[in-house]
Design a protein around this motif. Structure first.
Motif, PDB file in Angstrom:
ATOM      1  N   GLY A  15       6.433 -11.176  11.472  1.00 46.42           N
ATOM      2  CA  GLY A  15       5.788 -11.283  10.120  1.00 46.42           C
ATOM      3  C   GLY A  15       5.603 -12.977   9.860  1.00 46.42           C
ATOM      4  N   ASP A  50      -0.192  -8.076   1.273  1.00 45.29           N
ATOM      5  CA  ASP A  50       0.471  -7.998   2.839  1.00 45.29           C
ATOM      6  C   ASP A  50       1.050  -6.799   2.921  1.00 45.29           C
ATOM      7  OD1 ASP A  50      -0.612 -10.265   3.404  1.00 45.29           O
ATOM      8  OD2 ASP A  50       1.150 -11.362   3.770  1.00 45.29           O
ATOM      9  N   ILE A  54       0.367  -4.012   5.601  1.00 48.32           N
ATOM     10  CA  ILE A  54       1.328  -3.723   6.767  1.00 48.32           C
ATOM     11  C   ILE A  54       1.584  -2.265   6.675  1.00 48.32           C
ATOM     12  CG2 ILE A  54       3.642  -3.977   7.367  1.00 48.32           C
ATOM     13  CD1 ILE A  54       3.722  -6.898   6.379  1.00 48.32           C
ATOM     14  N   THR A 132      -2.178  -8.340   9.958  1.00 45.86           N
ATOM     15  CA  THR A 132      -1.306  -7.262   9.638  1.00 45.86           C
ATOM     16  C   THR A 132      -1.573  -5.896  10.145  1.00 45.86           C
ATOM     17  OG1 THR A 132      -2.839  -7.252   7.633  1.00 45.86           O
ATOM     18  CG2 THR A 132      -0.775  -8.640   7.330  1.00 45.86           C
ATOM     19  N   THR A 155       7.284  -6.829   5.574  1.00 45.58           N
ATOM     20  CA  THR A 155       7.062  -6.885   4.438  1.00 45.58           C
ATOM     21  C   THR A 155       7.890  -8.071   3.577  1.00 45.58           C
ATOM     22  OG1 THR A 155       6.046  -4.848   4.158  1.00 45.58           O
ATOM     23  CG2 THR A 155       6.664  -5.795   2.119  1.00 45.58           C
ATOM     24  N   SER A 158       7.047 -11.586   4.313  1.00 43.14           N
ATOM     25  CA  SER A 158       5.932 -11.997   3.462  1.00 43.14           C
ATOM     26  C   SER A 158       6.460 -12.309   1.865  1.00 43.14           C
ATOM     27  CB  SER A 158       4.811 -10.874   3.527  1.00 43.14           C
ATOM     28  OG  SER A 158       3.756 -11.302   2.514  1.00 43.14           O
TER      29      SER A 158
END
Length: 208
Positions: A15, A50, A54, A132, A155, A158
Motif C-alpha cells: 500500500g 482509500d 481497498i 487500490t 488501509t 494509507s
C-alpha cells in the motif's frame, strides 16, 4: 510469524509503495498541509476514500471493473478534463505566488470547496482504481482467509501516509515562506497534473 500479521505487513508495504509517489492526491494534500488549511478534513477524505476502495477491491469489485471498460473510459475522460483544469490553475499560480501565502493576504479556500476538490482528485482518477481496487484487490486474493488482514495493512499504510504528509508538511513552511518556493511547487504540480491528464486521455482513447 503469524500468517495474519504477515498478510497485514505485506498489505502495509505494498500500500505504501503504491501511494508514496507524486500524484494528484499527494500534491493536493501537501499544498493544503503547507497552507495549514482544512488538513484534518483532507486527510480524512483521502484515507477514508482509500479504505473504501481497498475494501471494494478485496471484496471482488476489481473483477467487475475489468469487465466494464466503457466505465473506465468515461472516468478517464472526466478525470483528464478535471486534472487539466487543475494543472492550468497551478500554472497560473506560478505567476502569482503571493496569492499562496495566507499571511500575505491570500484568500483561504472554503471547507466545502476543499472537500469537493479532494474528492474529485481522488474519485475521478482512474489510477486510484487501478492501484487500490484492481491491483491490491487481486493481490489480496492470494492470501485466501488472510486477505482482510492484507486489506487492513494497506488501509493502515494509507492512513499513516496521508496523516504524515498532511501534518508533516508544516515543517517545510520556513522553506515556503519565499514566493520562489511556491513557484517551484506549483510548477511541479502543473506538470504532474497536465501529464496525468494527457495519460488519462490517451488511455480513454484506447478504450480504457
Amino acid at each position: 510469524m503469524d500468517p495474519a500479521l504477515l498478510a497485514a505487513a505485506a498489505g502495509l508495504g505494498l500500500g505504501l509503495s503504491l501511494i508514496v509517489a507524486i500524484g494528484a492526491q499527494n500534491a493536493f494534500v501537501l499544498r493544503q498541509g503547507l497552507r495549514m488549511e482544512h488538513v484534518v478534513a483532507v486527510v480524512l477524505v483521502c484515507a477514508l476514500s482509500d479504505a473504501v476502495l481497498i475494501v471494494a477491491g478485496v471484496g471482488g469489485a476489481g473483477a467487475v471493473v475489468t469487465r466494464a471498460p466503457e466505465v473506465v473510459q468515461v472516468v478517464c475522460f472526466a478525470g483528464a478534463a478535471f486534472l487539466l483544469v487543475y494543472g492550468l490553475m497551478a500554472a497560473r499560480r506560478v505567476f502569482r505566488p503571493a496569492a499562496l501565502l495566507p499571511e500575505s493576504g491570500g484568500a483561504r479556500a472554503g471547507l466545502a470547496v476543499t472537500i469537493t476538490t479532494c474528492l474529485a482528485l481522488t474519485w475521478l482518477n482512474p489510477h486510484v482504481y487501478l492501484d487500490t481496487v484492481v491491483l491490491l484487490g487481486s493481490l489480496a486474493s492470494t492470501y485466501d482467509d488472510q486477505r482482510w488482514w492484507f486489506a487492513a495493512g494497506a488501509t493502515l499504510g494509507s492512513v499513516l501516509w496521508f496523516t504524515g504528509l498532511g501534518f508533516g508538511a508544516r515543517l517545510l513552511r520556513p522553506v515556503f515562506a519565499r514566493p520562489t518556493a511556491w513557484r517551484v511547487l506549483d510548477a511541479v504540480i502543473a506538470v504532474v497534473m497536465v501529464s496525468l491528464a494527457a495519460s488519462l486521455a490517451v488511455r480513454g482513447l484506447h478504450g480504457g
